[in-house]
Structure formats: C-alpha cells, structure tokens
Design a protein around this motif. Structure first.
Motif: not given
Length: 411
Positions: A273-294
């Motif tokens: 699932s490319k969407a799952h992989i992309f989403n996981e990578m984006i969530e990791m970056k959001l967490k690193e930046l401290g941005l609360k985005v679901k």
C-alpha cells in the motif's frame, strides 16, 4: 472450414476491455467469421490445450458494457525457448485463424508482433492488430488521444477522491491518496485536478531534481502548513505511485519498502500500500515538527481497474473494436488501431512510436510545461511560497525548506 479470428486480453484490466472484445466479435460475426476467445492471455498459445470460448452474438451483446474482462487475463510473456518448444501452431492451422487481435499495453503489443513474425516464418501468415489500453494513459497516441480505460478510471477515482475530500473537511483531517501510474502521473494528476486537491505529487514534477522520500514528504507538509495559514485545518494530497519507480535503491531502502518483481522486471507495486507508506512517512515528519495533524491513507488501486466503463469509453472502445475490422479488411497488420477525436480509424505502427535506439515505446508523460498543468499549480494547489515565510514560522523554523518551488528546484 469457416475462417476465424482469435482474440485475447493481456496485462492488467481496464474499463472497456469487454467493450472492445464485444465490438470486435459483433463486427466479425456479421461478416461470417468464427470468433474464438482465448483465456489467460498468451498462455493459451504456448500449451497444447488452450482454454478457449466461441463468442457468439448474444454473448458479445451481453458483455460489451460490463467491467472487467470476460476473457481471463495474464501477464505471461513468452521467452524465445517458448517459441521454439511450446508454441501451439496447431491451434491456428486447425481453426483456420486469419487474424489475432490482442488487447493490452506495450508489452502485449510487442509479443503480438513476435508471434506474427514467428507464424510468417512458419509459412502461416496471419494478420495481427493490437488495441492499446491502460488506465495509466502513458502510451504515446497522437494528439493527446487517451488510451482506453483512462477516462473511466479517472472518473471512478474522482468519485472516491471527492468523498474523501468531504470527509477531510467534515472531520478536520488530512488524507493521503496514492493513485496507480507505473511510469507517468496522468491518473493522479487527473483525479487531483478534478477534485481540486491542494497537493498533487507526480514524477514529472521532478524534472530538475532527484526524487527523494524527503522531497515527497516535504511537498505534502508544505501544503499542510499553507492551509493552516489560510485557516483550513484539513486537506488531501494525491501522489502517483510512479514516484517509486524513480527512487534510487538507497531511497527505496529508506522508505522501508521490500518489492517483489513481476516477469517484466517491474516492481509489483500492487503488493504494497503506497498510501500507507506515504502516510507513515508524513506522520513521522509531522511528529518531528510538533504539528498536530491527523492523516489517513487511501489507496486508489484495483478498485478502479474493473469499474463499469463510462459513456466515453463505451463509445471509444466500440469504435476501436469496429476499427479492427476496417484495418483487417484493408490488409493492415502488425499495427495498433487508432481512432482520432472525430472517429477516423487509421493504423499506428510500433516502429513509428518506438525509440530508434532501444526499440522500446517511451511512455507519454504529463506535460508540465502546458497551460493545463501550470494553471493547476498556480490556482488549485496550496503550498508555501516566499510570501508565506513569515506566517509559516509559526509552524516551522525554516519555512524555505518547504517552499514548493525550492523543493522542486524550479526557478
């Protein structure tokens, strides 16, 4: 013995397969031919007992407007040894077959030409005419003519993408969609344009820089921050799976993806699932930046390949199927059938499309220099530009790293 034609479908499905098969069958049946359908693509020509079906008029009439493929498909690509040892010449001679109609992409077309040459060398000349299909829209047909199946797949993909966008607005979330497209981003771009997605990522955009996981992620983050500045805490991004094909081995390892490969050497993207992989990578970056985005992943894959064709493809594929007989009656062979926007039928020879050095057919890419693409980037996409730097500092300390043009190295 009555003269016959054989027809097979190869590769992956696309809306309109049955429309082509049904239209070819109806046309030749009216001319007194027997129509033999071959199951399992080219597999049936390389074993002594192929699975076949005689297609009569009621059967053709019953399938022409259905999704999927009544004739079972296969990605089988014969080796030279298969021709030498396993080719079922008896199938052609015993059934008095005068034409082989193949429906598929460039791999299917190339194999059709090999078979025609082989039969001619065996003193059994047979015409072969190919009908080009792919939901990827990446065969270089003249004047931007779409490959059949693309418009239906885009339409059904847009139905899902519209609903997802409504969910994003309703729930205050972001969604990350991945769309099929092995070599080009037509499907992702078409769906994103139709649904006004604030971010579209396709391989053609990276014309001035290497595609990396970080750049893909940063483009989506750029849109998320821009929308926050605009007072919009929701959105969606659509990413073409084709970006994976341009990633280096090192970048693929970074993504954590472990590919298997099909018999043509293509990564079997359908198994992950490319969407799952992309989403996981984006969530990791959001967490690193401290941005609360679901964010939530949505895959636009197999569910759009076998959809019922829309009126565009029902009409287009009917014209293609009928056009096969026109070319055959004119003595054409070794060609693809081409129908222009006015319904005129003409042969399209692979030699006119292929790269003169490699012999391969180059994919038709999204023209990122066109007014169409430029207008989407300038008016529909939402991403950080220098004018947003000051406001973006409320979310990231280094907004220039998320500047849309800087990420892509566009001047």
């Amino acid at each position: 013995m009555k003269e016959a034609i054989a027809i097979l479908t190869g590769g992956g499905p696309a809306p309109g397969m049955n429309t082509v098969v049904g239209s070819v069958a109806k046309t030749f049946l009216r001319q007194g031919y027997r129509v033999i359908g071959l199951h399992e693509g080219y597999t049936g020509l390389f074993n002594p007992s192929p699975r076949t079906v005689d297609i009569d008029y009621p059967m053709a009439d019953g399938i022409f407007n259905q999704g999927g493929s009544f004739l079972q498909m296969s990605r089988f690509k014969p080796k030279d040894s298969d021709f030498e040892n396993n080719f079922n010449l008896k199938f052609f001679t015993d059934n008095n077959i005068k034409l082989l109609v193949t429906v598929g992409g460039d791999d299917t077309a190339s194999t059709a030409n090999r078979i025609a040459k082989f039969l001619e060398a065996k003193k059994y000349p047979i015409a072969n005419i190919h009908v080009p299909k792919t939901i990827d829209n990446d065969l270089p047909l003249p004047k931007g003519t779409p490959t059949f199946g693309y418009e239906s797949a885009k339409d059904k993909g847009a139905v899902i993408a519209r609903a997802v966008y409504v969910d994003a607005r309703t729930s205050g979330n972001w969604f990350v969609l991945a769309a099929m497209g092995r070599s080009a981003g037509h499907l992702a771009f078409g769906i994103g344009e139709a649904c006004h997605y604030p971010m579209i990522v396709i391989p053609e955009m990276f014309d001035k820089t290497e595609i990396t996981v970080e750049k893909i992620v940063n483009l989506v983050i750029s849109s998320i921050i821009k929308r926050k500045i605009m007072g919009m805490d929701y959105g969606a991004a659509v990413i073409s799976e084709g970006v994976f094909h341009a990633l280096s081995d090192e970048e693929i390892r970074k993504s954590g993806i472990h590919f298997t490969y099909d018999e043509h050497g293509h990564p079997e993207l359908g198994k992950v699932s490319k969407a799952h992989i992309f989403n996981e990578m984006i969530e990791m970056k959001l967490k690193e930046l401290g941005l609360k985005v679901k964010s939530r992943p949505v895959e636009l894959g197999y569910e759009i390949r076998c959809q019922t064709p829309i009126a565009y493809d029902l009409t287009y594929c009917s014209e293609l199927g009928i056009g096969v007989h026109k070319l055959f009656a004119e003595g054409k062979t070794g060609c693809m059938v081409y129908v222009d926007s006015e319904g005129n039928v003409s042969p399209l020879y692979l030699k006119d499309l292929q790269d003169p050095t490699t012999g391969k057919i180059p994919p038709r890419l999204v023209d990122i220099k066109s007014d169409k693409f430029t207008s989407v980037v300038e008016t529909i996409l939402n991403a950080i530009t220098p004018a947003d730097y000051e406001a973006a500092k409320a979310y990231v300390p280094n907004p220039e790293e998320y500047d849309f043009h800087k990420i892509l190295n566009w001047k």
